[in-house]
Structures are given as C-alpha cells and as structure tokens.
Motif scaffolding. Structure first.
Motif, PDB file in Angstrom:
ATOM      1  N   VAL A 262       0.833  -1.202   0.000  1.00 40.25           N
ATOM      2  CA  VAL A 262       0.000   0.000   0.000  1.00 40.25           C
ATOM      3  C   VAL A 262       0.869   1.254   0.000  1.00 40.25           C
ATOM      4  O   VAL A 262       0.619   2.211  -0.748  1.00 40.25           O
ATOM      5  N   ARG A 263       1.897   1.252   0.804  1.00 34.10           N
ATOM      6  CA  ARG A 263       2.798   2.413   0.827  1.00 34.10           C
ATOM      7  C   ARG A 263       3.476   2.607  -0.536  1.00 34.10           C
ATOM      8  O   ARG A 263       3.700   3.746  -0.978  1.00 34.10           O
ATOM      9  N   MET A 264       3.771   1.497  -1.227  1.00 32.83           N
ATOM     10  CA  MET A 264       4.415   1.590  -2.531  1.00 32.83           C
ATOM     11  C   MET A 264       3.524   2.280  -3.563  1.00 32.83           C
ATOM     12  O   MET A 264       4.015   2.858  -4.535  1.00 32.83           O
ATOM     13  N   LEU A 265       2.210   2.264  -3.370  1.00 34.14           N
ATOM     14  CA  LEU A 265       1.313   2.964  -4.282  1.00 34.14           C
ATOM     15  C   LEU A 265       1.569   4.466  -4.299  1.00 34.14           C
ATOM     16  O   LEU A 265       1.178   5.161  -5.233  1.00 34.14           O
ATOM     17  N   CYS A 266       2.224   4.960  -3.271  1.00 36.97           N
ATOM     18  CA  CYS A 266       2.482   6.402  -3.168  1.00 36.97           C
ATOM     19  C   CYS A 266       3.713   6.851  -3.946  1.00 36.97           C
ATOM     20  O   CYS A 266       4.060   8.035  -3.900  1.00 36.97           O
ATOM     21  N   VAL A 267       4.376   5.932  -4.640  1.00 37.09           N
ATOM     22  CA  VAL A 267       5.572   6.345  -5.371  1.00 37.09           C
ATOM     23  C   VAL A 267       5.255   7.348  -6.471  1.00 37.09           C
ATOM     24  O   VAL A 267       6.131   8.080  -6.931  1.00 37.09           O
ATOM     25  N   LEU A 268       3.999   7.413  -6.911  1.00 34.27           N
ATOM     26  CA  LEU A 268       3.648   8.339  -7.982  1.00 34.27           C
ATOM     27  C   LEU A 268       3.441   9.767  -7.495  1.00 34.27           C
ATOM     28  O   LEU A 268       3.313  10.686  -8.309  1.00 34.27           O
ATOM     29  N   LEU A 269       3.402   9.974  -6.187  1.00 34.44           N
ATOM     30  CA  LEU A 269       3.132  11.321  -5.686  1.00 34.44           C
ATOM     31  C   LEU A 269       4.261  12.282  -6.050  1.00 34.44           C
ATOM     32  O   LEU A 269       5.437  11.922  -5.994  1.00 34.44           O
ATOM     33  N   PRO A 270       3.924  13.518  -6.418  1.00 31.37           N
ATOM     34  CA  PRO A 270       4.961  14.503  -6.755  1.00 31.37           C
ATOM     35  C   PRO A 270       5.861  14.818  -5.567  1.00 31.37           C
ATOM     36  O   PRO A 270       5.459  14.701  -4.399  1.00 31.37           O
TER      37      PRO A 270
END
Length: 371
Positions: A262-270
């Motif tokens: 789930v945390r890895m889904l945040c890699v797209l955040l600017p």
C-alpha cells in the motif's frame, strides 16, 4: 454541495478473462455508473515485493504486471452490459499512435453501445522507457494527438495533418463514431500545462487524489482555460480517481496504511507533496511517476523506498475508513466542484481478509453519495 455524484470503480483487468463481463454486470446491477480499466505494460509494484509473504495474491497471480489491454476489456464489458459506462483510466500517446487510439476507442464504443470514455494522460516512464520508446515532450505530444484523434473521427474521406509529432497523408478512418457521437475524452491532469489542455480540449478531468483545496484551485484553472477558449466550463466533467482503504476502526486502518504494498502505491506522488507533509521524497529530483522503473528494483532497494513513505502519505493518497468516513471525505471534493468519483479499492492489498467487507463498504458509500 452539488447534486448527485456519479460513482465508478475498476473493472476486472487481470486473468481469468471470463470475470471481465461478470464483474461489469455485477457493477451495473449494483448501480455503479462506470467501470474503468487501467493501461499498464508495467504495474507500480516491483516483482521483488510481489511475494506470498506480502500478498497471497502472488500465489495465484505470478507477477503484478498481468493486465489485459483496456480497449479489449472495455469491449467485452460493454457488450455484456446495457447502461454502465466503460472507460480507460488512462492511456497515453507515447505508446499509442493517435490513429490506432482513435480506432481502438471507436471499436470499444461500438461494442459498448456508445458507453465509452477515452481517458488520456501524458504517460508514465515505467510504461515507456523500458520498451525502447522515447520520453519526449509528453504534454505537447498529447495535445497534438488530440487534434489527430478528433480529425479522424470527424473526417469524411482522406485527411492530411502536419504536426511536430504526427504527419498524416491521405489518411482515413472508415469506422465512424456510433450514432455520430464521439466518445468523450477525459484527461488526467495535475500541472499547469495539462490543466490548461483540459480546458481547451477535454470533456472531463480525471486527476488522482490531491487535497480539496488543490482540487478547487485546479478546477478553477481548467474553467478559466475553457472560458478563454470559448467553451462552456460546466460542460467539462470534474472527476477524480482515488485509492480506497476500507477499515472498520482506526487501529485496523493504521495497520493497513503501514503495509508495504500500500505504501508503494504512493511512489507516484509529486516531490512537492512529500515536502508539504514534511517528508523527504523517496526519489531525488522528481516523483516516481517520472523516474521509478519497478523491474530494476531489487527487494532491498524496494524496501528502502517503502520505509521512506510514512503511513500519513497513504492517508493523503487514499480515501480511508468506514463508509460514513469515506463518503464524508468525498463530499469535501464535491464541495470543491467534483461531480464524479472513481473509487479504486486497494483494501485487499493491505488485508485480503477484509476484501468482502470492502465491497460492502463501497456499496454503502455509493448509496450515500448518489442519494
């Protein structure tokens, strides 16, 4: 707050294929307005993390990248239903030539009885660079591709086009839009140039989740651009795609937010979003959207990225909690102008035992938002 919010959710886009139609039929029966299909050659999760100790899904799906072509899935889903819309969320014009994009969208539209949304974005590097394609001026390329797509949809015979990226000579697209109605084009936009493009050429706006304040500011920019182009700003549908974590209590939610996948889904955040939250970005000089290639990351490196993403970033990127909490979070965006929401359920990644519960929560959220 504005009136009824239309609600979409992801369709089935991985094997087995027979679930594509059944899942769309169930979503239609439950009252959802749209079902969406991603366009990824490569998923966000590294293979090094796609292991049974982190997700039991790995026992039945050998890698995270096994996804169907969205337009074929949309055609199947559309042919099996009667009212629900089917959309690609989203594809790009770095991988897909606009002539083929125009044909694929119309083909799905004919199978779906007209209920197709063409979602487009500037592209992610992980779907481009590993395949030998050039990452070059993606926003400008998209803007020009939109001209080509609509030129071909509207052409009555051969057409020519001279652009910086695309050149057509005596080109035809014999398949016409169904009943003369072109599929609406929704654009995934966050930065100033893309927001301006939505106002000039988009029929809808499909960003990922930000803050309600950012959403309102960006929507205002889109509406200014539309007005400057002589278009009706209210004709552009303001939507948003947001991850959803369904949890019955705060303790469960925090545990889910800590899960590596789930945390890895945040890699797209600017990069700026991390800094706004007082967090050092996991990537130097940009976001994972433009720099992260999952297949090049071994497990140790992937876990270092995960450790750099605190759980509060997950709460920023996702709608979290029980049905009432999630509905209230979405309503904050409705107050900012949102009229459509795509609820992308990732609960099963964090806790497979809560998958059934999460579908019940989403049905309750839909009922609350569409009342």
């Amino acid at each position: 707050m504005a009136g009824r919010i239309t609600v979409g959710l992801p369709g089935h886009f991985t094997p087995p294929a027979d679930r594509v139609a059944r899942t769309a039929q169930r979503a239609e029966a439950e009252g959802y307005d749209a079902t969406w299909y991603p366009c990824h050659l490569m998923a966000w999760h590294p293979d090094s993390l796609w292991t049974p100790d982190l997700t039991p899904i790995a026992k039945v799906q050998p890698n995270p990248h096994a996804q169907f072509d969205p337009f074929q899935a949309m055609a199947v889903a559309g042919a099996a239903t009667t009212s629900i819309k089917v959309g690609v969320g989203v594809t790009d014009t770095l991988r897909r030539h606009p002539a083929m994009l125009a044909l694929s969208a119309l083909t799905a539209q004919h199978f779906a009885g007209g209920r197709v949304i063409l979602g487009l974005g500037s592209g992610e590097r992980l779907n481009v660079s590993p395949y030998g394609l050039e990452w070059n001026r993606p926003t400008a390329r998209l803007a020009e591709a939109l001209e080509v797509v609509r030129l071909l949809w509207r052409a009555d015979g051969p057409v020519d086009f001279d652009g910086d990226f695309f050149r057509l000579r005596d080109a035809v697209l014999g398949l016409d839009p169904l009943d003369g109605q072109e599929p609406p084009i929704w654009l995934a936009a966050h930065g100033p140039r893309m927001l301006e493009l939505v106002g000039r050429q988009g029929d809808g706006w499909l960003p990922t989740k930000s803050s309600p304040e950012q959403y309102a500011d960006r929507l205002a920019a889109i509406r200014r651009s539309a007005a400057d182009a002589g278009r009706d700003p209210d004709a552009i549908t303001p939507s948003m795609l947001g991850y959803v974590l369904c949890a019955p209590d705060e303790e469960t939610l925090e545990r889910m937010c800590e899960h590596p996948l789930v945390r890895m889904l945040c890699v797209l955040l600017p990069e700026g979003v991390y800094r706004d939250h007082g967090v050092t970005p996991p990537f130097t000089g940009g976001s994972g959207f433009h720099s992260f290639i999952p297949t090049t990351v071994d497990r140790a490196a992937a876990l270092r990225v995960v450790e750099a993403i605190p759980s509060r970033m997950v709460r920023y990127a996702a709608f979290c909690g029980d049905a009432a909490q999630i509905a209230d979070q979405v309503r904050a965006y409705a107050d900012a102008g949102l009229r459509d929401i795509v609820l992308w359920n990732v609960t099963g990644l964090a806790d497979p035992a809560l998958t059934g519960y999460s579908y019940k929560v989403l049905r309750e959220v839909r009922e609350m938002l569409t009342a």
